[in-house]
Design a protein around this motif. Structure first.
Motif, PDB file in Angstrom:
ATOM      1  N   GLN A   1      85.601  19.270  65.457  1.00  0.00           N
ATOM      2  CA  GLN A   1      85.296  17.918  64.993  1.00  0.00           C
ATOM      3  C   GLN A   1      85.221  17.963  63.467  1.00  0.00           C
ATOM      4  O   GLN A   1      84.409  18.696  62.903  1.00  0.00           O
ATOM      5  CB  GLN A   1      83.969  17.436  65.579  1.00  0.00           C
ATOM      6  CG  GLN A   1      84.006  17.190  67.077  1.00  0.00           C
ATOM      7  CD  GLN A   1      82.728  16.591  67.608  1.00  0.00           C
ATOM      8  OE1 GLN A   1      81.823  16.248  66.842  1.00  0.00           O
ATOM      9  NE2 GLN A   1      82.633  16.469  68.925  1.00  0.00           N
TER      10      GLN A   1
ATOM     11  N   LYS B   1      84.679  16.129  59.835  1.00  0.00           N
ATOM     12  CA  LYS B   1      84.010  14.981  59.224  1.00  0.00           C
ATOM     13  C   LYS B   1      83.888  15.194  57.713  1.00  0.00           C
ATOM     14  O   LYS B   1      84.107  16.293  57.206  1.00  0.00           O
ATOM     15  CB  LYS B   1      82.607  14.800  59.819  1.00  0.00           C
ATOM     16  CG  LYS B   1      82.576  14.757  61.347  1.00  0.00           C
ATOM     17  CD  LYS B   1      81.160  14.750  61.874  1.00  0.00           C
ATOM     18  CE  LYS B   1      81.124  14.807  63.396  1.00  0.00           C
ATOM     19  NZ  LYS B   1      79.730  14.846  63.921  1.00  0.00           N
TER      20      LYS B   1
ATOM     21  N   SER C   1      81.602  21.605  64.667  1.00  0.00           N
ATOM     22  CA  SER C   1      81.754  20.563  63.640  1.00  0.00           C
ATOM     23  C   SER C   1      82.007  21.187  62.275  1.00  0.00           C
ATOM     24  O   SER C   1      81.327  22.141  61.886  1.00  0.00           O
ATOM     25  CB  SER C   1      80.512  19.676  63.584  1.00  0.00           C
ATOM     26  OG  SER C   1      80.317  19.010  64.817  1.00  0.00           O
TER      27      SER C   1
END
Length: 529
Positions: free
Chosen positions: A241, A243, A208
């Motif tokens: 990922q 974000k 992430s």
């Protein structure tokens, strides 16, 4: 008596041919094939023994000796050719002489294939009439060439509907990447798509990446020229990922954050946000800072503890002007030796950049390295007013003389770092939790954020530089390389006269010369005869 012997010889020759065909069809020596070859050998032996005197007399003739020499030389030549072919099949080497290496995989794909831990299989569902099948076949051969753990198979979905249903095939021209129990579909013959699919299925876990917001940073979903949507898409293609995070709403950086990106804040961060970032790094976190020549002075001072010196200047580069660019868009062609820039020879652009140096004595447990510098014709200009008037010039003792470093990396060994705070008392030491031995944090700082926005991300080496830094910080070193490029079209443009020459030379002139020379030789020989 000679007639039965001759029949035996012909039968032996026939059995030898049939046995050789069976061996080639089966691909191995079966008992029946061995029986045929043994029978052929026995019959041929009978033939040679029965005709020994005749064969001996034939061999004594001069014409026979010349014929045998010719046969022997032919066998030797064919044997050499066969031997070379066997070696070429087992250990062949490919040479790609095209300008942009059209028939070679990119360094990233080669590096990924060489590091495959286990076998990976690609099932290519293409009908015989699919126009992209030849392109895919050539691409699969290239992948197979670089790894013995890569295998592929072409399947006609019309002839094998059960297999097509098994993988939920939706369209002709689909490749299924299979690794262990993971699968990924690719609908194109693009190397980048196939390599990204291999990365996704071989990645042990999804990492992430959090981009900070709230201080005028470029949005990762913003598709405008100043946005970071292209960078986000490229990261997602490599199974990250991506974000966003608003630090003011958080009590701590999320535990699943593998990399924190501070991308071009236009205002200074609050003390609470800086404290969150320092706590994250001091616990072994990885952080990427993209700092424009803007007032983020508190953040710049914070980065000093990790071995960086962020300049309050703007890089001016006369070399970029020579190359047809803006003097405030320095061109970087000089890269220092580091895992991020290893083998990196492509130029990159940094619009409106500031200097990023490393401290001569960063402190115990900190290893700081410069990654890239501008040309020797550049400098770090500190007089913003002169820049706005277009009168900037290098001032000795005031400005930073080029080459100007604009990117650096740091590794912080947490169990050795010399902290500025006072040493705790013995009682406090007992209450503290022991630090993780050998734990290291990583930090990379660029003196510019615009080089990775949608306007400049695809320019020459910018995307590779950005993605290499991310992969190094995320400890995905196998992904650090130069990525696949789109095939470059290089049409051959001819003038009218060149086109006529191309027609007359091979079609008329050269064949005509052959006819004239041949006719002359024939006439000359007839006259002499």
């Amino acid at each position: 008596m000679n007639k039965p012997i001759n029949i035996a010889g012909l039968a032996g020759l026939g059995l030898l041919i049939v046995g050789a065909l069976f061996y080639n069809i089966k691909g191995r020596l079966t008992p029946s094939t061995a029986g045929l070859l043994l029978g052929a050998g026995a019959l041929l032996l009978i033939y040679f023994i029965g005709n020994f005197r005749l064969l001996k007399a034939k061999l004594s003739q001069r014409s026979t000796r010349h014929g045998l020499n010719l046969v022997l030389m032919t066998i030797i030549v064919l044997g050499i050719i066969g031997f070379v072919q066997i070696i070429a099949t087992k250990r062949h080497i490919r040479y790609d002489l095209t300008e942009n290496k059209r028939y070679s995989l990119s360094p990233q794909s080669q590096k990924l294939l060489s590091s495959l831990p286990e076998k990976i299989t690609v099932l290519c569902f293409y009908t015989e009439s699919h126009r992209s099948k030849p392109i895919m076949e050539e691409l699969m051969k290239q992948y197979e060439y670089y790894s013995d753990k890569f295998e592929y198979q072409f399947i006609d979905p019309d002839r094998n509907p059960a297999q097509a249903r098994q993988y939920q095939l939706k369209s002709d021209g689909t490749a299924i990447i299979i690794y262990q129990d993971k699968t990924e579909s690719v609908l194109s013959t693009n190397e980048e798509d196939i390599t990204n699919a291999i990365i996704k299925v071989t990645r042990k876990k999804s990492r992430s990446i959090y981009f900070t917001t709230g201080h005028g940073e470029a949005g990762i979903d913003n598709t405008d020229k100043d946005g970071y949507s292209l960078a986000k898409q490229s990261l997602e293609n490599q199974a990250y990922q991506v974000k966003e995070i608003l630090l003011m709403r958080e009590k701590e950086i999320p535990t699943n954050c593998d990399l924190l990106v501070v991308n071009g804040p236009q205002t200074d961060l609050f003390d609470e946000e800086i404290e969150l970032i320092t706590q994250y790094i001091d616990q072994g976190g990885k952080a990427l800072f993209l700092l424009d020549p803007s007032p983020a002075s508190e953040l710049s001072r914070t980065l000093e503890r990790y071995g960086f010196e962020i300049g309050s200047d703007m890089v001016v580069d006369r070399f970029s002007r020579i190359m047809g660019g803006d003097y405030l868009i320095p061109i970087v062609t000089k890269y220092h030796d580091h895992d991020i820039t290893k083998g990196f020879t492509i130029m990159s652009f940094f619009p409106l950049a500031r200097s990023v140096k490393v401290k001569s004595s960063p402190g115990e447990g900190i290893t700081a390295s410069i990654l890239a510098e501008t040309s020797s014709d550049s400098w770090g200009e500190t007089d913003r007013a002169a820049l706005e008037r277009g009168e900037a010039q290098y001032d000795e003792g005031k400005d930073l003389k080029g080459p100007v470093p604009i990117c650096a990396a740091s590794i912080i060994e947490l169990d050795k770092i010399a902290r500025k705070e006072e040493s705790p008392t013995a009682a406090e030491k007992e209450e503290e939790e022991p630090a993780a031995s050998g734990k290291k944090a990583r930090v990379v700082v660029f003196g510019d954020s615009e080089f990775a926005n949608n306007t400049y991300f695809a320019q020459v080496g910018n995307s590779d530089f950005f993605l290499n830094a991310v992969n190094w910080l995320a400890q995905e070193e196998t992904l650090i390389s130069i990525r696949p490029r789109s095939p470059k079209s290089t049409p051959l443009t001819l003038t009218a006269s060149q086109g006529r020459l191309l027609f007359w030379l091979p079609i008329v002139i050269l064949p005509g010369l052959v006819i004239v020379i041949g006719s002359y030789i024939i006439i000359h020989r007839r006259r002499r005869g």
